[in-house]
Design an enzyme around this catalytic site. Sequence first.
Site, PDB file in Angstrom:
ATOM      1  N   VAL A 115      79.465  49.010  49.108  1.00 43.61           N
ATOM      2  CA  VAL A 115      79.178  47.612  49.277  1.00 43.61           C
ATOM      3  C   VAL A 115      79.904  46.737  50.595  1.00 43.61           C
ATOM      4  O   VAL A 115      79.429  45.612  50.831  1.00 43.61           O
ATOM      5  CB  VAL A 115      79.878  46.825  47.845  1.00 43.61           C
ATOM      6  CG1 VAL A 115      78.871  47.405  46.844  1.00 43.61           C
ATOM      7  CG2 VAL A 115      81.284  46.797  47.832  1.00 43.61           C
TER       8      VAL A 115
ATOM      9  N   ASN B 129      81.027  43.895  40.752  1.00 48.37           N
ATOM     10  CA  ASN B 129      82.451  44.692  39.896  1.00 48.37           C
ATOM     11  C   ASN B 129      83.043  45.710  40.836  1.00 48.37           C
ATOM     12  O   ASN B 129      84.181  46.045  40.235  1.00 48.37           O
ATOM     13  CB  ASN B 129      81.723  45.241  38.557  1.00 48.37           C
ATOM     14  CG  ASN B 129      82.762  46.274  38.040  1.00 48.37           C
ATOM     15  OD1 ASN B 129      83.533  45.899  37.163  1.00 48.37           O
ATOM     16  ND2 ASN B 129      82.635  47.749  38.409  1.00 48.37           N
TER      17      ASN B 129
ATOM     18  N   SER C   8      90.415  38.822  39.247  1.00 45.93           N
ATOM     19  CA  SER C   8      91.501  39.488  38.583  1.00 45.93           C
ATOM     20  C   SER C   8      92.403  38.417  38.344  1.00 45.93           C
ATOM     21  O   SER C   8      92.846  37.483  39.066  1.00 45.93           O
ATOM     22  CB  SER C   8      91.990  40.722  39.614  1.00 45.93           C
ATOM     23  OG  SER C   8      93.365  40.818  39.185  1.00 45.93           O
TER      24      SER C   8
ATOM     25  N   TYR D   2      94.758  42.625  47.853  1.00 46.93           N
ATOM     26  CA  TYR D   2      94.230  42.443  46.257  1.00 46.93           C
ATOM     27  C   TYR D   2      94.094  41.004  45.925  1.00 46.93           C
ATOM     28  O   TYR D   2      92.996  40.720  45.806  1.00 46.93           O
ATOM     29  CB  TYR D   2      94.717  43.513  45.489  1.00 46.93           C
ATOM     30  CG  TYR D   2      93.750  43.653  44.295  1.00 46.93           C
ATOM     31  CD1 TYR D   2      92.619  44.476  44.160  1.00 46.93           C
ATOM     32  CD2 TYR D   2      94.068  43.123  42.902  1.00 46.93           C
ATOM     33  CE1 TYR D   2      91.862  44.454  43.209  1.00 46.93           C
ATOM     34  CE2 TYR D   2      93.494  43.266  41.931  1.00 46.93           C
ATOM     35  CZ  TYR D   2      92.314  44.079  41.994  1.00 46.93           C
ATOM     36  OH  TYR D   2      91.482  44.093  40.856  1.00 46.93           O
TER      37      TYR D   2
ATOM     38  N   ALA E 126      94.548  38.475  47.797  1.00 45.86           N
ATOM     39  CA  ALA E 126      93.763  37.202  48.710  1.00 45.86           C
ATOM     40  C   ALA E 126      92.261  37.478  48.503  1.00 45.86           C
ATOM     41  O   ALA E 126      91.543  36.561  48.353  1.00 45.86           O
ATOM     42  CB  ALA E 126      94.060  37.917  49.896  1.00 45.86           C
TER      43      ALA E 126
ATOM     44  N   LYS F 141      90.581  38.648  45.623  1.00 47.82           N
ATOM     45  CA  LYS F 141      90.070  38.411  44.076  1.00 47.82           C
ATOM     46  C   LYS F 141      90.296  36.745  44.200  1.00 47.82           C
ATOM     47  O   LYS F 141      89.486  36.182  43.530  1.00 47.82           O
ATOM     48  CB  LYS F 141      91.335  39.012  43.216  1.00 47.82           C
ATOM     49  CG  LYS F 141      91.195  40.255  43.241  1.00 47.82           C
ATOM     50  CD  LYS F 141      89.582  40.719  42.809  1.00 47.82           C
ATOM     51  CE  LYS F 141      89.353  42.306  42.448  1.00 47.82           C
ATOM     52  NZ  LYS F 141      87.848  42.802  41.977  1.00 47.82           N
TER      53      LYS F 141
ATOM     54  N   ILE G 103      93.690  46.739  32.782  1.00 47.80           N
ATOM     55  CA  ILE G 103      92.685  47.163  31.976  1.00 47.80           C
ATOM     56  C   ILE G 103      92.879  48.757  32.077  1.00 47.80           C
ATOM     57  O   ILE G 103      92.899  49.192  33.211  1.00 47.80           O
ATOM     58  CB  ILE G 103      91.108  46.742  32.434  1.00 47.80           C
ATOM     59  CG1 ILE G 103      91.057  45.302  32.468  1.00 47.80           C
ATOM     60  CG2 ILE G 103      90.143  47.340  31.626  1.00 47.80           C
ATOM     61  CD1 ILE G 103      91.286  44.396  31.182  1.00 47.80           C
TER      62      ILE G 103
END
Length: 246
Positions: free
Chosen positions: A63, A89, A141, A154, A156, A158, A187
Amino acid sequence: MRLKEKTVVITGGAKGIGAVAASLFGKNGAQIAIVDFDKKAGEEKAQQLHEKGIEAAFFQADVSNSENVREMAVKVIEQFGKVDILINNAGITRDAMLLKLDVDDFKRVIDVNLTGVFNCTQAFLPAMLAQGKGKIINTSSIAGTGGNIGQTNYSAAKAGIIGMTRTWAKEFGRKGINVNAVAPGFIETDMIETIPEKILEQIKTMTPYNRLGTPEDVANAYLFLASDESDFVNGTVLEVDGGMLK
Ligand SMILES: NC(=O)c1ccc[n+]([C@@H]2O[C@H](COP(=O)([O-])OP(=O)(O)OC[C@H]3O[C@@H](n4cnc5c(N)ncnc54)[C@H](O)[C@@H]3O)[C@@H](O)[C@H]2O)c1
């Protein structure tokens, strides 16, 4: 059958939350395009869906690579003829405290988690605009809403996803496209494998339920935002974190 005859693209659909969402969406009548860079897991997931009588196909793409994504989107539309729902996702972590965070790990997490959402949305949006209806669900998140120790990159990415979600909700809402985000807590998937058991136990006590979230908890939130029942929900961030104490 809340998604009868809808075509759903799920990035990162080979494993974890994406794979569980693919099964749930399939059970609800959707055709599924699984997009992932893990070829083996993606093909296995598509096969598993076929065996349950669900129309599904696997499309390999990274992606973070815009060219790759554009080619993949052409193939998806060729095969299914349309795209109704895009679930952005796919995501990765490369955790470290700020002073130890390598710039390449900073960039890779931004490239996959943030630029990946941009690439996929840009590739599929024209098809949705042509239909005058569509749903885009971006996976943020609690690290994006509240920050998290060891996750500069991460968090930054999200948080950036929330900014893009709200912007696109405004840009495309009037054209019949709803854009929302889901912000999961902790999760149970491969992603949290590196968190020590002791910390996970502490995390559990931060929710009234004393448990981690399951991929099903998040997939059910995706399902609501993907269905017609959420037609008046736009630009929101749905927290699926068991009411974690912040
Ligand atoms: N597990 C958690 O606690 C948690 C919490 C909050 C948010 N999230 C987010 O939920 C989403 C799904 O996470 P998960 O827990 O299921 O993770 P996972 O690691 O179990 O699955 C992620 C999937 O994404 C794929 N992927 C990774 N990089 C890719 C790329 N460049 N191109 C295409 N596919 C790629 C992987 O191959 C894998 O199939 C992610 O965006 C993640 O950041 C997870």
